[in-house]
Scaffold this motif. Structure first.
Motif, short mmCIF file in Angstrom:
data_model
loop_
_atom_site.label_atom_id
_atom_site.label_comp_id
_atom_site.label_asym_id
_atom_site.label_seq_id
_atom_site.Cartn_x
_atom_site.Cartn_y
_atom_site.Cartn_z
N ARG A 1 4.73 -3.02 -1.07
CA ARG A 1 3.46 -2.33 -0.85
C ARG A 1 3.70 -0.83 -0.70
NH1 ARG A 1 -1.27 -5.74 -0.54
NH2 ARG A 1 -0.41 -7.73 -1.15
N ALA B 1 4.73 2.99 -2.88
CA ALA B 1 4.05 3.84 -3.85
C ALA B 1 4.83 3.96 -5.15
CB ALA B 1 3.85 5.23 -3.27
N TYR C 1 -0.81 3.55 -4.73
CA TYR C 1 -0.44 2.41 -3.89
C TYR C 1 -1.19 1.17 -4.35
CZ TYR C 1 1.38 5.98 -0.78
OH TYR C 1 2.09 7.03 -0.27
#
Length: 178
Positions: A157, A159, A164
Motif C-alpha cells: 500500500r 506509492a 497510492y
C-alpha cells in the motif's frame, strides 16, 4: 524476477483485493505472432490480452489500463503523425514518436509506451501527455521495473511516484494522487 513474475504478483493482488478490476483482464488465448519488440514485452503479451473494448482496468498509475498487443499497434498508428527522427530512446519530444509502442491508455489520448528508439534506454517506459503534446523523461527504465514497482506498491500500500493504490466499494483498483 522477470516481467511475468511481477505481472503475476499484480494479478494475485488484484484477485484478492480488487476482483472487479481483475475480472476485466483477458488472458492471451490465441497464438501471438513473432513481434519485433523487446523480449520482456513479448513475454508479457504472451500471457496478457488486454481488456474487452470499452472496459477499463486502471492498474498502472495514475489511471492507465494495460493494452494487449492487438490494440497496441492500432493505437500507435492512430497517434503517429510524423516520420521517425534520429533521437535516442528516452529523449524528450513534443510529438508522438513512431518508435513508441503503447502499452497502456487512459481513454483521453494519453498513453504509456515502450520507447523502441535506439540507444542505452531502449525499452524504457514513457508517458505521452496528449493535451500538453510532450514527453519529458522516461517514467521507468523497463517494463519489468514498472511492474515490480506497481506490484510492490500494491502489496505494501505504498506509492509509485505520487500515486497510492485504493480499492473502491465496487472492488475496483484506482490510484489516488497526492
Amino acid at each position: 524476477m522477470g516481467v511475468i513474475e511481477h505481472w503475476n504478483r499484480i494479478l494475485a493482488w488484484l484477485a484478492e483485493h480488487a476482483p472487479a478490476t481483475r475480472a476485466v483482464l483477458r488472458p492471451r488465448f490465441d497464438a501471438l505472432p513473432e513481434l519485433r519488440v523487446p523480449a520482456e514485452l513479448q513475454a508479457w503479451w504472451s500471457v496478457y490480452g488486454g481488456t474487452e473494448e470499452g472496459l477499463y482496468a486502471e492498474i498502472l498509475p495514475p489511471f492507465y489500463t494495460p493494452l494487449g498487443a492487438d490494440r497496441a499497434f492500432i493505437l500507435r498508428d492512430t497517434h503517429t503523425s510524423r516520420a521517425a527522427d534520429s533521437s535516442e530512446a528516452g529523449s524528450p519530444t513534443s510529438w508522438f514518436h513512431p518508435a513508441w509502442l503503447p502499452i497502456a491508455f487512459d481513454g483521453t489520448g494519453d498513453v504509456l509506451a515502450v520507447d523502441l528508439r535506439p540507444g542505452e534506454l531502449r525499452g524504457c517506459v514513457v508517458e505521452w501527455d496528449q493535451e500538453r503534446a510532450k514527453m519529458v523523461k522516461p517514467e521507468f527504465a523497463s517494463l519489468t521495473e514498472m511492474f515490480d514497482k506497481v506490484a510492490t506498491a500494491l502489496e505494501t500500500r505504498g506509492a509509485v511516484g505520487h500515486c497510492y493504490p485504493e480499492v473502491n466499494s465496487a472492488e475496483e483498483l484506482h490510484w489516488r494522487t497526492s
